[in-house]
Design a protein around this motif. Structure first.
Motif, mmCIF file in Angstrom:
data_model
loop_
_atom_site.group_PDB
_atom_site.id
_atom_site.type_symbol
_atom_site.label_atom_id
_atom_site.label_comp_id
_atom_site.label_asym_id
_atom_site.label_seq_id
_atom_site.Cartn_x
_atom_site.Cartn_y
_atom_site.Cartn_z
ATOM 1 N N MET A 84 46.314 71.690 43.654
ATOM 2 C CA MET A 84 46.318 70.620 42.152
ATOM 3 C C MET A 84 44.595 71.129 41.628
ATOM 4 S SD MET A 84 48.522 69.337 42.118
ATOM 5 C CE MET A 84 49.257 70.719 42.727
ATOM 6 N N SER A 85 43.684 71.622 41.966
ATOM 7 C CA SER A 85 42.226 71.916 41.051
ATOM 8 C C SER A 85 42.884 74.140 40.227
ATOM 9 C CB SER A 85 41.034 72.861 41.999
ATOM 10 O OG SER A 85 41.486 73.244 42.885
ATOM 11 N N LYS A 86 43.680 74.419 41.166
ATOM 12 C CA LYS A 86 44.297 75.495 40.517
ATOM 13 C C LYS A 86 44.901 75.438 39.378
ATOM 14 C CE LYS A 86 45.011 77.005 45.359
ATOM 15 N NZ LYS A 86 45.632 77.962 45.690
ATOM 16 N N PHE A 87 45.154 73.792 38.749
ATOM 17 C CA PHE A 87 46.161 74.206 37.268
ATOM 18 C C PHE A 87 45.321 73.380 35.559
ATOM 19 C CE2 PHE A 87 49.508 73.633 40.972
ATOM 20 C CZ PHE A 87 50.009 74.748 40.300
ATOM 21 N N GLY A 88 43.690 73.361 36.607
ATOM 22 C CA GLY A 88 42.729 72.702 35.617
ATOM 23 C C GLY A 88 42.655 71.648 34.948
ATOM 24 N N VAL A 89 43.100 70.590 35.398
ATOM 25 C CA VAL A 89 42.481 68.968 34.992
ATOM 26 C C VAL A 89 42.642 68.157 36.055
ATOM 27 C CG1 VAL A 89 44.727 69.885 33.090
ATOM 28 C CG2 VAL A 89 45.489 68.746 35.421
ATOM 29 N N PRO A 90 41.758 67.507 35.634
ATOM 30 C CA PRO A 90 40.888 66.623 36.453
ATOM 31 C C PRO A 90 42.120 66.265 36.616
ATOM 32 C CG PRO A 90 40.167 66.046 33.959
ATOM 33 C CD PRO A 90 41.449 67.383 33.744
ATOM 34 N N ILE A 91 41.207 65.233 38.037
ATOM 35 C CA ILE A 91 42.199 64.514 39.319
ATOM 36 C C ILE A 91 41.560 63.757 40.174
ATOM 37 C CG2 ILE A 91 42.841 64.923 41.724
ATOM 38 C CD1 ILE A 91 42.329 68.154 41.734
ATOM 39 N N VAL A 92 41.878 62.466 40.010
ATOM 40 C CA VAL A 92 42.126 61.038 40.515
ATOM 41 C C VAL A 92 42.848 60.750 41.841
ATOM 42 C CG1 VAL A 92 41.947 58.767 40.224
ATOM 43 C CG2 VAL A 92 41.194 60.081 38.259
ATOM 44 N N VAL A 93 42.450 60.903 42.699
ATOM 45 C CA VAL A 93 43.534 60.385 43.819
ATOM 46 C C VAL A 93 43.657 58.916 44.215
ATOM 47 C CG1 VAL A 93 43.175 60.302 46.487
ATOM 48 C CG2 VAL A 93 42.085 62.517 45.523
ATOM 49 N N ALA A 94 44.612 58.063 44.166
ATOM 50 C CA ALA A 94 44.653 57.256 44.337
ATOM 51 C C ALA A 94 45.202 56.617 45.439
ATOM 52 C CB ALA A 94 45.828 56.152 43.792
ATOM 53 N N ILE A 95 43.570 56.105 46.286
ATOM 54 C CA ILE A 95 43.943 55.649 47.675
ATOM 55 C C ILE A 95 45.022 54.328 48.242
ATOM 56 C CG2 ILE A 95 42.594 54.893 50.016
ATOM 57 C CD1 ILE A 95 40.782 56.868 49.159
ATOM 58 N N ASN A 96 46.249 54.544 48.106
ATOM 59 C CA ASN A 96 47.061 53.239 48.103
ATOM 60 C C ASN A 96 47.297 52.500 49.224
ATOM 61 O OD1 ASN A 96 49.543 51.383 46.852
ATOM 62 N ND2 ASN A 96 50.852 53.081 47.168
ATOM 63 N N ARG A 97 46.523 51.235 49.399
ATOM 64 C CA ARG A 97 46.348 50.634 50.260
ATOM 65 C C ARG A 97 47.269 49.512 51.336
ATOM 66 N NH1 ARG A 97 40.317 47.337 50.940
ATOM 67 N NH2 ARG A 97 40.576 46.796 53.491
ATOM 68 N N PHE A 98 46.987 49.676 52.312
ATOM 69 C CA PHE A 98 47.670 48.611 53.212
ATOM 70 C C PHE A 98 46.707 47.449 53.701
ATOM 71 C CE2 PHE A 98 50.707 52.434 52.152
ATOM 72 C CZ PHE A 98 52.958 51.786 52.863
ATOM 73 N N ASP A 99 47.683 46.814 54.455
ATOM 74 C CA ASP A 99 47.257 45.444 54.508
ATOM 75 C C ASP A 99 46.447 45.870 56.187
ATOM 76 O OD1 ASP A 99 49.397 45.219 55.736
ATOM 77 O OD2 ASP A 99 49.307 43.009 55.672
ATOM 78 N N THR A 100 46.835 46.482 56.535
ATOM 79 C CA THR A 100 46.584 47.234 57.833
ATOM 80 C C THR A 100 45.470 48.381 57.807
ATOM 81 O OG1 THR A 100 48.435 48.564 58.170
ATOM 82 C CG2 THR A 100 49.056 46.155 59.095
ATOM 83 N N ASP A 101 44.977 48.554 56.755
ATOM 84 C CA ASP A 101 43.505 49.842 56.564
ATOM 85 C C ASP A 101 42.896 49.003 57.215
ATOM 86 O OD1 ASP A 101 45.384 51.733 55.960
ATOM 87 O OD2 ASP A 101 45.630 51.562 53.202
ATOM 88 N N THR A 102 41.572 49.648 57.296
ATOM 89 C CA THR A 102 40.521 48.809 57.490
ATOM 90 C C THR A 102 39.690 49.623 56.839
ATOM 91 O OG1 THR A 102 40.169 50.865 59.416
ATOM 92 C CG2 THR A 102 40.999 49.062 59.966
ATOM 93 N N ASP A 103 38.096 49.067 56.900
ATOM 94 C CA ASP A 103 37.739 49.717 55.665
ATOM 95 C C ASP A 103 36.665 50.338 56.903
ATOM 96 O OD1 ASP A 103 37.978 47.464 53.964
ATOM 97 O OD2 ASP A 103 35.956 45.497 54.997
ATOM 98 N N ARG A 104 37.050 50.923 57.433
ATOM 99 C CA ARG A 104 36.354 52.032 58.031
ATOM 100 C C ARG A 104 36.949 53.207 57.719
ATOM 101 N NH1 ARG A 104 34.205 51.795 64.078
ATOM 102 N NH2 ARG A 104 36.107 51.843 64.576
ATOM 103 N N GLU A 105 38.647 52.814 57.653
ATOM 104 C CA GLU A 105 39.345 54.392 57.582
ATOM 105 C C GLU A 105 39.475 54.597 56.300
ATOM 106 O OE1 GLU A 105 42.589 53.233 60.119
ATOM 107 O OE2 GLU A 105 42.745 51.925 59.562
#
Length: 201
Positions: free
Chosen positions: A101-122
């Motif tokens: 996506m950086s090849k297209f020259g626009v700012p990037i935001v990653v949305a980390i879509n949380r599941f209830d089983t995701d741990t804080d360490r992950e």
């Protein structure tokens, strides 16, 4: 407005008419470019944006810890369990999407879509990956918290849209078709070359 144009058989996003209508009705318009930030987003940029003259202000890459662990070799039936090793192995998938996506020259935001089983360490490992690559990120917890769980992400997207963008397309539309295919295959999918059957040729 979703018209079902899946990227494996079409352009992977809603119609130009739907986008133009949305732009008249809202301050921010999000286009879902399906089938990932390789197939869907590349087609969105190189086909829809090219022919419409529209220029995106931001890219949002949606990632989940579960998917990254699966990409790291974890069995689908075990994805609810913490596995930092599989997660770290699977991060290469997110890294390539950010690189593409950086090849297209626009700012990037990653949305980390949380599941209830995701741990804080992950979650911390996912966020550290984004930091290392210089990408903005936000935790999206709308499943558990409703709209409140998406405020951080919305604010990051608004901030990204206000940054200067230098939107560029991957290939010149006037190139021969095989040259276009070679660029897409190499730049987005990491291919060394494209081989054609006699019939395809």
């Amino acid at each position: 407005v979703h018209g079902g144009p899946f990227a494996n058989i079409a352009h992977g996003c809603n119609s130009l008419m739907a986008t133009k209508l949305a732009l008249k009705l809202a301050d921010y318009v999000v286009t879902e470019a399906g089938f990932g930030a390789d197939l869907g987003a590349e087609k969105f940029f190189d086909i829809k944006c090219r022919y419409s003259g529209l220029s995106p202000d931001c890219v949002v890459i949606v990632a989940t810890i579960r998917a990254l662990k699966y990409n790291g070799g974890m069995d689908r039936t075990d994805l609810k369990q913490e596995d930092l090793t599989a997660l770290k192995k699977g991060l290469c998938n997110l890294e390539v999407h950010i690189e593409n996506m950086s090849k297209f020259g626009v700012p990037i935001v990653v949305a980390i879509n949380r599941f209830d089983t995701d741990t804080d360490r992950e979650i911390n490992i996912g966020e550290e990956c984004c930091r290392r690559l210089g990408s903005e990120f936000a935790l999206s917890d709308v499943f558990a918290q409703g709209g409140e769980g998406g405020i951080e992400l919305a604010n990051k997207v608004i901030a990204a849209c206000e940054k200067p963008a230098d939107f560029r397309l991957l290939y010149d539309v006037n190139l021969p078709i095989k040259d276009k295919l070679a660029i897409i295959a190499g730049e987005i999918y990491g291919a060394d070359n494209v081989n054609y059957s006699v019939k395809a040729d």
